[in-house]
Design a protein around this motif. Structure first.
Motif, mmCIF file in Angstrom:
data_model
loop_
_atom_site.group_PDB
_atom_site.id
_atom_site.type_symbol
_atom_site.label_atom_id
_atom_site.label_comp_id
_atom_site.label_asym_id
_atom_site.label_seq_id
_atom_site.Cartn_x
_atom_site.Cartn_y
_atom_site.Cartn_z
ATOM 1 N N ILE A 162 63.259 -94.455 -36.706
ATOM 2 C CA ILE A 162 63.578 -95.427 -36.957
ATOM 3 C C ILE A 162 62.778 -96.252 -35.742
ATOM 4 C CG2 ILE A 162 65.277 -97.603 -36.560
ATOM 5 C CD1 ILE A 162 67.531 -95.492 -37.981
ATOM 6 N N ILE A 163 62.054 -97.224 -36.085
ATOM 7 C CA ILE A 163 61.161 -98.064 -35.054
ATOM 8 C C ILE A 163 61.393 -99.451 -35.117
ATOM 9 C CG2 ILE A 163 58.687 -98.325 -34.327
ATOM 10 C CD1 ILE A 163 58.296 -95.708 -35.453
ATOM 11 N N VAL A 164 61.701 -100.064 -33.931
ATOM 12 C CA VAL A 164 61.938 -101.474 -33.983
ATOM 13 C C VAL A 164 60.768 -101.911 -32.957
ATOM 14 C CG1 VAL A 164 63.359 -103.288 -32.828
ATOM 15 C CG2 VAL A 164 64.318 -101.296 -33.836
ATOM 16 N N ALA A 165 60.206 -103.101 -33.831
ATOM 17 C CA ALA A 165 58.833 -103.753 -33.207
ATOM 18 C C ALA A 165 59.369 -105.063 -32.788
ATOM 19 C CB ALA A 165 57.871 -103.636 -34.142
ATOM 20 N N PHE A 166 59.303 -105.455 -31.354
ATOM 21 C CA PHE A 166 59.592 -106.885 -31.036
ATOM 22 C C PHE A 166 58.202 -107.563 -31.018
ATOM 23 C CE2 PHE A 166 63.311 -104.396 -29.376
ATOM 24 C CZ PHE A 166 64.179 -105.403 -29.662
ATOM 25 N N CYS A 167 57.931 -108.561 -32.131
ATOM 26 C CA CYS A 167 57.059 -109.084 -32.213
ATOM 27 C C CYS A 167 56.730 -110.730 -31.958
ATOM 28 C CB CYS A 167 56.361 -108.787 -33.772
ATOM 29 S SG CYS A 167 56.163 -107.265 -34.215
ATOM 30 N N CYS A 168 55.757 -111.137 -31.097
ATOM 31 C CA CYS A 168 55.605 -112.260 -30.931
ATOM 32 C C CYS A 168 55.322 -113.216 -32.154
ATOM 33 C CB CYS A 168 54.335 -112.678 -29.920
ATOM 34 S SG CYS A 168 54.077 -114.263 -29.554
ATOM 35 N N HIS A 169 55.694 -114.301 -32.382
ATOM 36 C CA HIS A 169 55.688 -115.160 -33.534
ATOM 37 C C HIS A 169 54.418 -115.659 -33.502
ATOM 38 C CE1 HIS A 169 56.198 -118.698 -36.039
ATOM 39 N NE2 HIS A 169 55.522 -119.561 -35.166
ATOM 40 N N TYR A 170 53.586 -115.757 -32.804
ATOM 41 C CA TYR A 170 52.141 -116.494 -32.671
ATOM 42 C C TYR A 170 51.046 -115.536 -32.817
ATOM 43 C CZ TYR A 170 54.294 -120.769 -31.088
ATOM 44 O OH TYR A 170 55.099 -121.784 -30.852
ATOM 45 N N PRO A 228 53.691 -97.517 -42.399
ATOM 46 C CA PRO A 228 54.966 -97.016 -42.355
ATOM 47 C C PRO A 228 55.875 -97.738 -42.385
ATOM 48 C CG PRO A 228 53.895 -95.883 -40.629
ATOM 49 C CD PRO A 228 53.131 -97.334 -40.791
ATOM 50 N N PRO A 229 56.728 -97.623 -43.560
ATOM 51 C CA PRO A 229 57.986 -98.696 -43.795
ATOM 52 C C PRO A 229 59.111 -98.669 -42.857
ATOM 53 C CG PRO A 229 58.167 -96.735 -45.395
ATOM 54 C CD PRO A 229 56.862 -96.613 -44.563
ATOM 55 N N ASN A 230 59.041 -97.426 -41.756
ATOM 56 C CA ASN A 230 59.935 -97.336 -40.612
ATOM 57 C C ASN A 230 59.946 -98.659 -39.899
ATOM 58 O OD1 ASN A 230 58.515 -94.895 -41.962
ATOM 59 N ND2 ASN A 230 59.981 -93.640 -40.887
ATOM 60 N N ILE A 231 58.989 -99.430 -39.691
ATOM 61 C CA ILE A 231 58.743 -100.387 -38.736
ATOM 62 C C ILE A 231 59.709 -101.544 -38.878
ATOM 63 C CG2 ILE A 231 57.382 -101.749 -37.438
ATOM 64 C CD1 ILE A 231 56.230 -98.998 -37.410
ATOM 65 N N ARG A 232 60.668 -101.934 -38.294
ATOM 66 C CA ARG A 232 61.685 -102.981 -38.330
ATOM 67 C C ARG A 232 61.148 -103.927 -37.272
ATOM 68 N NH1 ARG A 232 67.046 -99.660 -39.774
ATOM 69 N NH2 ARG A 232 65.763 -97.868 -40.964
ATOM 70 N N ARG A 281 69.368 -101.962 -25.905
ATOM 71 C CA ARG A 281 70.034 -101.908 -27.111
ATOM 72 C C ARG A 281 69.573 -101.641 -28.231
ATOM 73 N NH1 ARG A 281 74.110 -103.427 -24.836
ATOM 74 N NH2 ARG A 281 75.158 -105.540 -24.527
ATOM 75 N N ALA A 282 68.098 -101.424 -28.365
ATOM 76 C CA ALA A 282 67.527 -100.990 -29.607
ATOM 77 C C ALA A 282 67.765 -99.536 -29.492
ATOM 78 C CB ALA A 282 66.111 -101.395 -29.743
ATOM 79 N N PHE A 283 67.605 -99.169 -28.591
ATOM 80 C CA PHE A 283 67.604 -97.431 -28.308
ATOM 81 C C PHE A 283 69.383 -97.135 -28.554
ATOM 82 C CE2 PHE A 283 63.621 -97.633 -26.348
ATOM 83 C CZ PHE A 283 62.993 -96.840 -26.719
ATOM 84 N N GLU A 284 70.077 -97.894 -27.929
ATOM 85 C CA GLU A 284 71.402 -97.515 -27.983
ATOM 86 C C GLU A 284 72.121 -97.634 -29.505
ATOM 87 O OE1 GLU A 284 73.907 -99.918 -25.252
ATOM 88 O OE2 GLU A 284 75.653 -98.858 -25.993
ATOM 89 N N LYS A 285 71.438 -98.713 -30.429
ATOM 90 C CA LYS A 285 71.714 -98.839 -31.700
ATOM 91 C C LYS A 285 71.143 -97.858 -32.609
ATOM 92 C CE LYS A 285 74.320 -102.660 -30.964
ATOM 93 N NZ LYS A 285 75.746 -102.296 -31.002
ATOM 94 N N GLY A 286 70.351 -96.773 -32.058
ATOM 95 C CA GLY A 286 69.797 -95.886 -32.815
ATOM 96 C C GLY A 286 68.093 -95.836 -33.285
#
Ligand code: SF4
Ligand code: SF4
Ligand code: FES
Lengths: 145, 222
Positions: free
Chosen positions: A7-15, A32-36, A53-58
């Protein structure tokens, strides 16, 4: 373990990165579809607690993708984010997570192929690292079941 | 303000070993300003602790709470209703705050999450420097507002010493010689006559040598 899908979380800038993700989609580029993706108004919005938090939530891996240096729409948001990401690497290391599970990337909205490339590379990196030590139990039990 | 630094993570984890539910208590005063023990740092430390314990298969529950000031009974009393739920309190205030919380709640272990380091201020965001050692007998009138005790490495009252070179202290070429600063500033204020007065040997009884100190405003006593 071969079943492991991170499970990969990507914090992406809007611009930038968020636009690049959109472009990657329009260009029919595969990644990969794993990127949220979580959209931020600017990577300057990121603080250590978002990442923790992202890590804590899995999450098994987390990255922040902001504008190219010098191109932030809020002048220096991405330059604020970079040391914060580095600082948070130390925080997760204290907990016992590999600092490589967290990274910062820079790209412009026109760089759809780069977005897909970063996504693939980071996916491979996390796949090699294996599940987050926090998720190990979950994976073991699901494999046993 | 009082400056603190977070203790090493392993030391914190050792203190709370064996507890199943704790309160991580932040302080809205000095340590919020110096970015070590306020609301945000409570969240960060709590998240780290939960993850570390989860990883070891010994999950721990945390109540995250930040009060206005931990050195003030008025605010400390506010956490009382939550205390029966927790085994211990991990305070992120300076040592004074930890003491106050501990003496208010005698039946609860209270642990320090910070090392209280010095009294100082911020040069810029995230950059803090020492400026006073609470000697109890302030000499800044004679020294152009620059503290000889906190800023001279040897706390000399009639400096500089022979180790002062080109405005820097002999302990470290990065450290300004406090006495050079004092003399330059006295000069620019045209107050060098104050430098001519010898400062007597310091009376450390006003400092810690006189035992724990207190300050009482009579007009507030009822
Ligand atoms: S408890 Fe310490 S850190 Fe908090 S306000 Fe009081 S002196 Fe400052
Ligand atoms: S002279 Fe004493 S009270 Fe004054 S700033 Fe220095 S240590 Fe503090
Ligand atoms: S606007 Fe994109 S990183 Fe600041």
């Amino acid at each position: 373990m071969s079943e492991f899908e991170p499970i990969i979380v990507a914090f992406c800038c809007h611009y930038c990165a968020y636009g690049a993700a959109d472009l990657a989609g329009s260009m029919r580029l595969e990644y990969p579809p794993n990127i949220r993706v979580i959209r931020l108004p600017c990577t300057g919005k990121v603080t250590p607690i978002y990442l923790l938090r992202a890590f804590e939530k899995g999450a098994d891996g987390v990255y922040v993708a902001g504008c190219l240096e010098g191109d932030c729409h809020f002048i220096h948001g991405n330059l604020v984010a970079k040391p914060r990401v580095n600082y948070t690497k130390k925080l997760i290391q204290e907990v016992g997570l590999e600092p490589e599970r967290l990274e910062m990337f820079n790209m412009s909205a026109a760089m759809g192929p780069r977005f897909a490339e970063v996504a693939r590379e980071f996916y491979e990196r996390i796949k090699t690292l294996g599940p987050s030590p926090l998720n190990k139990k979950v994976h073991v039990t699901s494999a046993a079941a | 303000m009082v400056i603190g630094e977070r203790k090493p993570f392993d030391e914190i984890m050792k203190m709370i070993e064996g507890h199943n539910k704790i309160m991580v208590l932040g302080c809205g005063g000095c340590v919020t300003v110096c970015l070590t023990g306020g609301h945000d740092e409570v969240k960060v430390l709590s998240s780290q602790i939960r993850m570390a314990r989860e990883k070891d298969g010994k999950p721990l529950e945390i109540i995250e709470k930040t009060i206005e000031r931990q050195c003030d009974p008025e605010y400390i009393e506010g956490i009382q209703p939550l205390l029966p739920e927790v085994d211990a309190i991990l305070s992120m205030a300076c040592g004074a705050g930890v003491n106050f919380v501990a003496e208010t709640y005698l039946g609860k272990p209270v642990y320090p999450a910070l090392n209280t380091t010095f009294v100082g201020g911020s040069k810029k965001e995230g950059y803090y420097v020492e400026r006073c050692q609470t000697c109890g007998d302030c000499k800044l009138y004679y020294t152009a507002g620059i503290c000889p005790i906190a800023r001279c490495s040897k706390s000399l009252l009639n400096g500089p010493c022979g180790g002062s070179t080109k405005g820097k202290c002999e302990i470290d070429p990065e450290v300004d010689c406090a006495w050079q600063l004092i003399i330059d500033r006295l000069n620019s204020l045209d107050q060098m006559d104050r430098y001519e007065e010898f400062m007597a040997v310091n009376d450390w009884r006003t400092n810690r040598d006189g035992g724990p100190r207190k300050m009482i405003r009579e007009d507030f006593q009822r």
